[in-house]
Design a protein around this motif. Structure first.
Motif, PDB file in Angstrom:
ATOM      1  N   ILE A   1      11.006  -3.405   0.679  1.00  0.00           N
ATOM      2  CA  ILE A   1      11.603  -3.209   2.012  1.00  0.00           C
ATOM      3  C   ILE A   1      13.119  -3.053   1.897  1.00  0.00           C
ATOM      4  O   ILE A   1      13.722  -2.192   2.554  1.00  0.00           O
ATOM      5  CB  ILE A   1      11.232  -4.376   2.949  1.00  0.00           C
ATOM      6  N   ALA A   2      13.759  -3.876   1.050  1.00  0.00           N
ATOM      7  CA  ALA A   2      15.217  -3.786   0.864  1.00  0.00           C
ATOM      8  C   ALA A   2      15.600  -2.416   0.287  1.00  0.00           C
ATOM      9  O   ALA A   2      16.603  -1.820   0.701  1.00  0.00           O
ATOM     10  CB  ALA A   2      15.694  -4.904  -0.060  1.00  0.00           C
ATOM     11  N   SER A   3      14.799  -1.908  -0.673  1.00  0.00           N
ATOM     12  CA  SER A   3      15.083  -0.583  -1.256  1.00  0.00           C
ATOM     13  C   SER A   3      14.974   0.510  -0.205  1.00  0.00           C
ATOM     14  O   SER A   3      15.806   1.440  -0.163  1.00  0.00           O
ATOM     15  CB  SER A   3      14.111  -0.297  -2.406  1.00  0.00           C
ATOM     16  N   MET A   4      13.953   0.416   0.649  1.00  0.00           N
ATOM     17  CA  MET A   4      13.788   1.445   1.696  1.00  0.00           C
ATOM     18  C   MET A   4      14.935   1.398   2.696  1.00  0.00           C
ATOM     19  O   MET A   4      15.427   2.439   3.135  1.00  0.00           O
ATOM     20  CB  MET A   4      12.443   1.255   2.402  1.00  0.00           C
ATOM     21  N   LEU A   5      15.384   0.196   3.052  1.00  0.00           N
ATOM     22  CA  LEU A   5      16.515   0.081   3.986  1.00  0.00           C
ATOM     23  C   LEU A   5      17.788   0.686   3.386  1.00  0.00           C
ATOM     24  O   LEU A   5      18.621   1.228   4.115  1.00  0.00           O
ATOM     25  CB  LEU A   5      16.757  -1.389   4.354  1.00  0.00           C
ATOM     26  N   ARG A   6      17.942   0.590   2.086  1.00  0.00           N
ATOM     27  CA  ARG A   6      19.134   1.134   1.435  1.00  0.00           C
ATOM     28  C   ARG A   6      19.021   2.642   1.241  1.00  0.00           C
ATOM     29  O   ARG A   6      20.012   3.372   1.374  1.00  0.00           O
ATOM     30  CB  ARG A   6      19.332   0.465   0.057  1.00  0.00           C
ATOM     31  N   ASN A   7      17.806   3.144   0.944  1.00  0.00           N
ATOM     32  CA  ASN A   7      17.663   4.549   0.546  1.00  0.00           C
ATOM     33  C   ASN A   7      17.184   5.493   1.638  1.00  0.00           C
ATOM     34  O   ASN A   7      17.425   6.700   1.558  1.00  0.00           O
ATOM     35  CB  ASN A   7      16.705   4.648  -0.650  1.00  0.00           C
TER      36      ASN A   7
ATOM     37  N   LEU B   1      13.437   0.639  10.823  1.00  0.00           N
ATOM     38  CA  LEU B   1      14.116  -0.360  11.666  1.00  0.00           C
ATOM     39  C   LEU B   1      13.256  -0.726  12.881  1.00  0.00           C
ATOM     40  O   LEU B   1      13.252  -1.889  13.323  1.00  0.00           O
ATOM     41  CB  LEU B   1      15.481   0.182  12.131  1.00  0.00           C
ATOM     42  N   ALA B   2      12.517   0.256  13.392  1.00  0.00           N
ATOM     43  CA  ALA B   2      11.677   0.001  14.569  1.00  0.00           C
ATOM     44  C   ALA B   2      10.590  -1.028  14.270  1.00  0.00           C
ATOM     45  O   ALA B   2      10.124  -1.746  15.184  1.00  0.00           O
ATOM     46  CB  ALA B   2      11.052   1.308  15.045  1.00  0.00           C
ATOM     47  N   LYS B   3      10.176  -1.117  13.000  1.00  0.00           N
ATOM     48  CA  LYS B   3       9.142  -2.085  12.635  1.00  0.00           C
ATOM     49  C   LYS B   3       9.575  -3.523  12.946  1.00  0.00           C
ATOM     50  O   LYS B   3       8.733  -4.383  13.233  1.00  0.00           O
ATOM     51  CB  LYS B   3       8.830  -1.968  11.133  1.00  0.00           C
ATOM     52  N   PHE B   4      10.875  -3.795  12.860  1.00  0.00           N
ATOM     53  CA  PHE B   4      11.360  -5.162  13.070  1.00  0.00           C
ATOM     54  C   PHE B   4      11.437  -5.539  14.550  1.00  0.00           C
ATOM     55  O   PHE B   4      11.653  -6.713  14.877  1.00  0.00           O
ATOM     56  CB  PHE B   4      12.732  -5.339  12.403  1.00  0.00           C
ATOM     57  N   THR B   5      11.246  -4.569  15.427  1.00  0.00           N
ATOM     58  CA  THR B   5      11.282  -4.874  16.865  1.00  0.00           C
ATOM     59  C   THR B   5       9.875  -5.046  17.449  1.00  0.00           C
ATOM     60  O   THR B   5       9.726  -5.407  18.603  1.00  0.00           O
ATOM     61  CB  THR B   5      12.011  -3.752  17.624  1.00  0.00           C
ATOM     62  N   GLU B   6       8.845  -4.778  16.659  1.00  0.00           N
ATOM     63  CA  GLU B   6       7.468  -4.830  17.159  1.00  0.00           C
ATOM     64  C   GLU B   6       7.005  -6.276  17.399  1.00  0.00           C
ATOM     65  O   GLU B   6       7.477  -7.214  16.751  1.00  0.00           O
ATOM     66  CB  GLU B   6       6.511  -4.168  16.150  1.00  0.00           C
TER      67      GLU B   6
ATOM     68  N   LEU C   1      20.868  -8.684   7.007  1.00  0.00           N
ATOM     69  CA  LEU C   1      22.137  -7.997   7.310  1.00  0.00           C
ATOM     70  C   LEU C   1      21.885  -6.572   7.797  1.00  0.00           C
ATOM     71  O   LEU C   1      22.488  -6.136   8.789  1.00  0.00           O
ATOM     72  CB  LEU C   1      23.019  -7.948   6.063  1.00  0.00           C
ATOM     73  N   GLU C   2      21.019  -5.855   7.104  1.00  0.00           N
ATOM     74  CA  GLU C   2      20.763  -4.448   7.457  1.00  0.00           C
ATOM     75  C   GLU C   2      20.189  -4.322   8.868  1.00  0.00           C
ATOM     76  O   GLU C   2      20.659  -3.499   9.669  1.00  0.00           O
ATOM     77  CB  GLU C   2      19.795  -3.818   6.446  1.00  0.00           C
ATOM     78  N   VAL C   3      19.173  -5.131   9.175  1.00  0.00           N
ATOM     79  CA  VAL C   3      18.519  -4.972  10.489  1.00  0.00           C
ATOM     80  C   VAL C   3      19.385  -5.510  11.625  1.00  0.00           C
ATOM     81  O   VAL C   3      19.307  -5.021  12.757  1.00  0.00           O
ATOM     82  CB  VAL C   3      17.119  -5.640  10.501  1.00  0.00           C
TER      83      VAL C   3
END
Length: 555
Positions: free
Chosen positions: A413-419, A429-434, A493-495
């Motif tokens: 997940i961290a790699s996808m947020l960075r890349n 990012l929308a996954k974290f609001t579900e 931090l990213e989200v």
């Protein structure tokens, strides 16, 4: 008990098959006939073994202690292989090899004429195996050119001779034996390297038929020699690969025969050759090894391994794939070979293979070279597969520990947020609001879990009196949970900075309820930014460091 009695004492022998040591009782002519017919078995049992002998006398504890003390203190009686004895063995072997060569040249079409010399040569090779017990004599073997003569016999027309040589070399190179004499081991390995022994062994492998038991064993012993020399001298991995072993292993993996011990050993040697050798990873990609590994692993998408050995082979192939993906060019081959789709399907099928597929995905998506794979993984609906694993660690058919499983998932997940970029990043990012920010709650649950693990590790380090430098302390903390904590806090931090304000509000509320603080997360990430390691280029590391520090400032 008297020492004389002890030395003359013989326990009751049990009936056994006659062997080469029973020369006094057995007929020499019949023994030779047995050796000619390798697979024939003798049923002859020496007559004195069938007679009734007195029962073994019972000895007292004191007598047993006396025997043990005697065995420990007495010098072993028997022939010691000194220089003279070794020279005799080598001279005998060279004579028999020369005689056999002459007879084969003289009577090429009359096996009955040279068979006698072939049996003598086989016996001479058997006698040479005694030298494997005294590695201090290896330099003498090398000096007498015995190793070169043995390697020449790998191309002998009779595979019985070549397989015997392979067995002998396997005994010589046994790692436990090699470590008994560093000087002897160095001389032996140098001689094998100079003579390009891997290439000669490989040439012999090409003509062996694994349907024949002895030749199947010779294949196994050949792989054993490669394992021994690469374990003793890891830099030999490059030469072994250059001389063709990776190509042979890939070919052997593709052979459609029932799973056996040789396939397991082949996968093990492949993982050894790739482990710490970038040149071999590059070579694997150039030989289409990524596709071969994916094809072999595809079977386990819907089938579990049939036993422990096959499971080990499957894990070896996953490990080899992970090693190969450390080479940037192999990431593209993995992407083009639809490796992401296969790994995603494995995760969904819930077989044993999902453990290895999770590790492979982690390697495929990590770092600056994982950008294309990250975007593609979102496109093939990989988020639907990874986030259920993030929310709940499976219990069934899980070979990884809970901590290992969580580490791989948060790393992905961290790699996808960075890349990830553009629409793929927005979907992530929308996954974290579900579902009422349930994934944010899970993030914080993991944050506190690994914060506690790091605290415990630091307390253990304080109690440990051993002095450790700063690097060692940091590595200890990383293995004690800090690495996973850094990944979790990186995601937080990213989200929080890129997602809606509700995410940061939830993070602050949960932290205050459980006695945490934003300050701790900022501290963890500043330390992370200062220790990025050596992944990627200098430019990428600098950009990554600036990106993390910007996230900390915004947070």
């Amino acid at each position: 008990m008297d020492v004389g009695e002890l030395l003359s004492f013989k326990p009751t022998p049990t009936p056994k098959r006659p062997n080469e040591d029973d020369s006094e009782e057995s007929d020499p002519e019949s023994e030779r006939a047995v050796k000619v017919r390798r697979l024939a078995k003798s049923n002859k049992i020496p007559s004195q073994l069938t007679t009734t002998l007195p029962k073994e006398p019972v000895i007292t504890d004191k007598e047993r202690e006396d025997i043990l003390r005697f065995v420990e203190t007495e010098v072993t009686e028997g022939e010691v292989l000194d220089d003279t004895a070794v020279k005799k063995l080598v001279l005998n072997f060279e004579k028999k090899a020369l005689k056999n060569r002459e007879m084969r040249i003289k009577f090429p079409d009359q096996p009955e004429k040279f068979m006698e010399s072939e049996i003598d040569l086989h016996e001479a090779l058997q006698e040479l195996s005694a030298v494997a017990t005294v590695p201090d004599q290896y330099p003498l073997l090398v000096e007498l050119k015995c190793i070169n003569s043995l390697l020449e016999l790998l191309s002998h027309d009779n595979t019985d001779i070549s397989t015997k040589v392979v067995h002998l070399l396997q005994e010589f190179t046994d790692v436990d034996i090699l470590h008994e004499s560093e000087e002897g081991a160095e001389e032996l390995i140098n001689a094998l390297a100079e003579a390009e022994a891997p290439a000669l062994l490989l040439h012999n492998l090409a003509r062996l038929d694994e349907q024949v038991a002895d030749e199947r064993d010779a294949v196994h012993n050949t792989l054993g020699i490669i394992e021994n020399i690469t374990e003793f001298r890891p830099e030999m991995c490059i030469e072994v690969a250059k001389q063709g072993f990776i190509q042979w292993i890939l070919k052997r993996l593709k052979v459609k025969i029932p799973f056996d011990a040789n396939k397991l050993y082949a996968t093990e040697i492949l993982s050894i050759l790739l482990q710490n050798t970038p040149e071999n990873r590059k070579m694997l990609g150039e030989l289409d090894g990524i596709d071969v590994l994916l094809q072999q692993l595809a079977f386990y998408k819907r089938h579990d391994p049939s036993g422990a050995e096959e499971q080990e082979a499957m894990e070896n192939m996953f490990d080899s794939l992970c090693c190969a993906l450390m080479e940037p060019a192999n990431r593209d081959r993995f992407l083009r070979g639809e490796g992401l789709q296969l790994m995603n399907l494995m995760l969904r099928e819930k077989k044993m293979s999902r453990n290895g597929s999770l590790k492979v995905l982690d390697h495929a998506l990590a770092g600056p070279d994982g950008r294309d794979n990250c975007n593609k993984f979102v496109d093939i609906l990989g988020l639907r597969t990874v986030f259920p694993l993030f929310m709940k660690t499976p219990k069934r058919k899980r070979l990884l520990t809970v901590d290992q499983h969580e580490e791989h998932v948060v790393s992905i997940i961290a790699s996808m947020l960075r890349n990830c970029q553009g629409s793929q990043r927005q979907r992530l990012l929308a996954k974290f609001t579900e579902n009422d920010l349930e994934k944010v709650d899970r993030l914080l649950e993991l944050h506190f879990k690994y914060m506690d693990k790091v605290d415990r590790t630091e307390k253990e380090m304080e109690q440990n009196v051993d002095e450790m430098d700063d690097d060692a302390q940091y590595l200890k903390r990383l293995s004690g949970g800090l690495f996973t904590l850094q990944l979790i806090d990186r995601i937080i931090l990213e989200v929080c900075t890129a997602g809606p304000a509700a995410i940061k509000q939830r993070v602050q509320r949960v932290l205050s309820l459980r006695g945490g603080s934003l300050k701790i997360i900022r501290h963890v990430m500043r330390e992370y930014a200062g220790n990025l390691g050596d992944a990627g280029s200098d430019e990428w590391r600098q950009q990554e460091q600036q990106h993390i520090l910007q996230l900390v400032d915004k947070f």
